[in-house]
Design a protein around this motif. Structure first.
Motif, short mmCIF file in Angstrom:
data_model
loop_
_atom_site.label_atom_id
_atom_site.label_comp_id
_atom_site.label_asym_id
_atom_site.label_seq_id
_atom_site.Cartn_x
_atom_site.Cartn_y
_atom_site.Cartn_z
N PHE A 343 23.54 20.06 -10.23
CA PHE A 343 22.25 20.45 -9.66
C PHE A 343 21.29 19.26 -9.62
O PHE A 343 20.59 19.05 -8.63
CB PHE A 343 21.65 21.59 -10.49
CG PHE A 343 20.26 21.98 -10.07
CD1 PHE A 343 20.02 22.53 -8.83
CD2 PHE A 343 19.19 21.81 -10.94
CE1 PHE A 343 18.73 22.90 -8.44
CE2 PHE A 343 17.90 22.18 -10.56
CZ PHE A 343 17.67 22.72 -9.32
N SER A 346 21.59 17.08 -6.71
CA SER A 346 21.28 17.69 -5.42
C SER A 346 19.78 17.64 -5.09
O SER A 346 19.37 18.14 -4.04
CB SER A 346 21.74 19.15 -5.41
OG SER A 346 20.90 19.95 -6.23
N TRP A 349 18.53 16.43 -1.59
CA TRP A 349 18.78 17.35 -0.48
C TRP A 349 17.79 18.50 -0.48
O TRP A 349 17.28 18.90 0.56
CB TRP A 349 20.21 17.89 -0.55
CG TRP A 349 20.55 18.76 0.62
CD1 TRP A 349 20.99 18.36 1.85
CD2 TRP A 349 20.41 20.19 0.70
NE1 TRP A 349 21.15 19.45 2.69
CE2 TRP A 349 20.81 20.58 2.00
CE3 TRP A 349 20.01 21.16 -0.20
CZ2 TRP A 349 20.81 21.92 2.41
CZ3 TRP A 349 20.00 22.49 0.20
CH2 TRP A 349 20.41 22.86 1.50
N PHE A 350 17.50 19.04 -1.64
CA PHE A 350 16.61 20.19 -1.74
C PHE A 350 15.15 19.85 -1.51
O PHE A 350 14.43 20.57 -0.83
CB PHE A 350 16.73 20.84 -3.14
CG PHE A 350 17.83 21.85 -3.26
CD1 PHE A 350 17.79 23.05 -2.56
CD2 PHE A 350 18.89 21.63 -4.11
CE1 PHE A 350 18.79 23.99 -2.69
CE2 PHE A 350 19.90 22.57 -4.25
CZ PHE A 350 19.85 23.75 -3.54
N ALA A 351 14.67 18.76 -2.13
CA ALA A 351 13.23 18.58 -2.29
C ALA A 351 12.66 17.33 -1.63
O ALA A 351 11.48 17.03 -1.83
CB ALA A 351 12.89 18.57 -3.78
N ALA A 356 12.09 19.01 3.26
CA ALA A 356 11.86 20.19 2.43
C ALA A 356 11.01 21.22 3.17
O ALA A 356 10.22 20.90 4.05
CB ALA A 356 11.17 19.79 1.13
N LYS A 360 13.60 26.19 1.38
CA LYS A 360 14.48 25.35 0.55
C LYS A 360 13.95 25.23 -0.86
O LYS A 360 14.73 25.20 -1.83
CB LYS A 360 14.63 23.96 1.18
CG LYS A 360 15.54 23.95 2.40
CD LYS A 360 15.67 22.55 2.98
CE LYS A 360 16.56 21.66 2.14
NZ LYS A 360 16.84 20.37 2.82
N MET A 361 12.63 25.19 -1.02
CA MET A 361 12.07 25.11 -2.36
C MET A 361 12.31 26.39 -3.14
O MET A 361 12.54 26.36 -4.35
CB MET A 361 10.57 24.81 -2.30
CG MET A 361 10.23 23.38 -1.93
SD MET A 361 10.95 22.16 -3.07
CE MET A 361 10.04 22.53 -4.57
N VAL A 363 14.98 28.36 -2.80
CA VAL A 363 16.38 28.27 -3.24
C VAL A 363 16.51 27.27 -4.38
O VAL A 363 17.20 27.53 -5.38
CB VAL A 363 17.29 27.87 -2.06
CG1 VAL A 363 18.74 27.66 -2.55
CG2 VAL A 363 17.25 28.93 -0.97
N PHE A 364 15.84 26.14 -4.25
CA PHE A 364 15.85 25.10 -5.27
C PHE A 364 15.40 25.64 -6.62
O PHE A 364 16.06 25.45 -7.65
CB PHE A 364 14.93 23.97 -4.80
CG PHE A 364 14.71 22.86 -5.80
CD1 PHE A 364 15.76 22.04 -6.20
CD2 PHE A 364 13.44 22.61 -6.31
CE1 PHE A 364 15.55 21.01 -7.10
CE2 PHE A 364 13.22 21.59 -7.20
CZ PHE A 364 14.29 20.78 -7.61
#
Length: 456
Positions: A343, A346, A349-351, A356, A360-361, A363-364
């Motif tokens: 995690f 990652s 990619w997420f933030a 972003a 997505k935040m 899910v993050f």
């Protein structure tokens, strides 16, 4: 020796004399109150204190100064674990739990009454720091006492399940703390980006959660005063197995367990304070912030995302308790900690600000706080199981709270610096490194699922 508390012929520890439901409520309600107190400070450390308790000037400097006072409590927590651990191992779990709750409650209520920098100058951050330190002392004695209350009264083979109840106090406290802040922000119409310091939220609204904590403390005290001492501690007293100086004894006989327990908790602390404290400043900060690009999500929207994500935190704590009882502490935590490493890798990619979004935040944060529930759930069984009865309060408390310095006290500060210097992906690398150190500790640690708590 009283037969009521003598170990049975099969080695089983006698059942507690109070209803199990009362033990569950006392262990969970107390930690809910403690974490509520702690989290309202964490939220105010981002939204309120940089603007009201420090000199006007550079926004980043004020935020980092606020995070520094936030970190003071983590420095105080080992002090609390030593202080309350001494009494918890000397006079008992019940009285010590009452003392830790009062310490935390009084300090939190007092923060709601403090004058700001505009009123008293440098006295404002000084008084804030003193109250924050006192909060840390109280919390330093709280968690280990609640964990021992749960584990030392648990049925055989069900310790991790029983011990997950005090862990549930964390998401419950978090949910209520941020939920109340959200209601106040909505009611006052506060905008974290555009509102001035004369806004109602910054004038009086932020004080409400701190003052309301007094009601919760009174409820917690009522529940805890109706408890009895745990059967395991009673047995140790009857056998004359208490020690005069638990701190000296734990360093003499259990220093390896102290080190292992501290690093076993490292990933948990680092993950949680990145996902709850730093992420607020990152998610709601201005896009053009000199401290690096931010997401500029409106505070109310971001807090709603957090409140959804914390449900995953709460839901997976019982799952972790069941897994740890079925498969053992080590295998369960090794798999979960490996997932935390992945995690961390990652984060970019997420933030990353260039891609972003609020979706997505969400899910993050759901993934991050879900992993937090899985790693946090078994800890109130694992750490007490590492130590013998006569130093268990002290040992588990020191490990838990020393990890708070290494993992939590510096996490928001380091993450803020990493974003400004290298980008958000390096915050994830930092988390992955912390989780890797926890993995090493778990590999070294012996399995504790079948360890008897009736040991000295």
């Amino acid at each position: 020796m009283s037969s009521a508390h003598t170990v049975a012929a099969d080695g089983a520890i006698p059942a507690p004399q109070v209803p199990r439901s009362r033990i569950v409520i006392a262990s969970m309600v107390g930690t809910s109150i403690e974490f509520f107190d702690f989290y309202i400070y964490a939220t105010a450390a981002v939204l309120v204190f940089p603007r009201l308790f420090f000199p006007a000037g550079n926004d980043t400097t004020a935020l980092l100064a606020s995070f520094a006072t936030f970190g003071l409590a983590f420095i105080a927590r080992p002090v609390g674990s030593i202080l309350f651990g001494h009494f918890g191992d000397r006079i008992g779990r019940k009285a010590t739990l009452v003392g830790s709750l009062l310490t935390m409650g009084v300090a939190t209520f007092a923060i709601g009454l403090l004058p700001t920098y505009a009123a008293v100058g440098l006295w404002a951050p000084a008084l804030l720091a003193i109250m924050r330190f006192t909060q840390g002392v109280g919390l330093g004695g709280e968690w280990s006492g609640a964990a021992l209350l749960a584990t030392e009264t648990a049925k055989p083979g069900k310790r991790a399940w029983a011990a997950m109840y005090p862990q549930l106090g964390a998401p419950i406290g978090f949910f209520f703390a941020n939920g109340i802040f959200l209601l106040i922000v909505i009611a006052t119409g506060y905008d974290s980006v555009n509102s001035g310091t004369d806004h109602a939220f910054l004038t009086w609204g932020w004080r409400i959660p701190f003052l309301l904590s007094a009601i919760m403390v009174i409820i917690g005290l009522y529940v805890r005063l109706k408890l009895e001492e745990t059967p395991v501690f009673k047995l140790a007293v009857e056998r004359g197995q208490k020690v005069k100086t638990p701190l000296a004894q734990v360093f003499k006989t259990s220093w390896r367990q102290l080190i292992i327990g501290t690093f076993v908790m490292l990933a948990t602390y680092t993950l949680f304070y990145i996902m709850t404290t730093w992420v607020v400043s990152y998610g709601t900060g201005k896009v053009s912030d000199v401290n690096g690009p931010k997401l500029a999500i409106p505070y109310t929207d971001f807090l709603e995302l957090q409140l959804i994500a914390v449900l995953f935190f709460a839901a997976l704590i019982p799952v972790a308790g069941l897994l740890a009882d079925k498969y053992g502490r080590r295998p369960t935590l090794i798999v979960i900690t490996s997932a935390i490493v992945l995690f961390g890798l990652s984060f970019h990619w997420f933030a990353d600000p260039s891609s972003a979004s609020a979706g997505k935040m969400l899910v993050f944060m759901c993934v991050g706080l879900g992993l937090m529930g899985l790693t946090f759930g078994p800890m109130s069984a694992v750490l007490p199981e590492l130590f013998p009865t006569n130093v268990r309060y002290t040992g588990s408390g020191i490990s838990y709270n020393t990890a708070s310095i290494l993992g939590a006290a510096v996490a928001p500060f380091i993450a803020t610096w990493l974003v400004s210097s290298y980008g958000v992906g390096w915050v994830g690398v930092y988390l992955a490194i912390a989780a890797s150190l926890t993995l090493i500790s778990l590999i070294i640690m012996k399995e504790t699922r079948d360890q008897s708590l009736d040991s000295v």
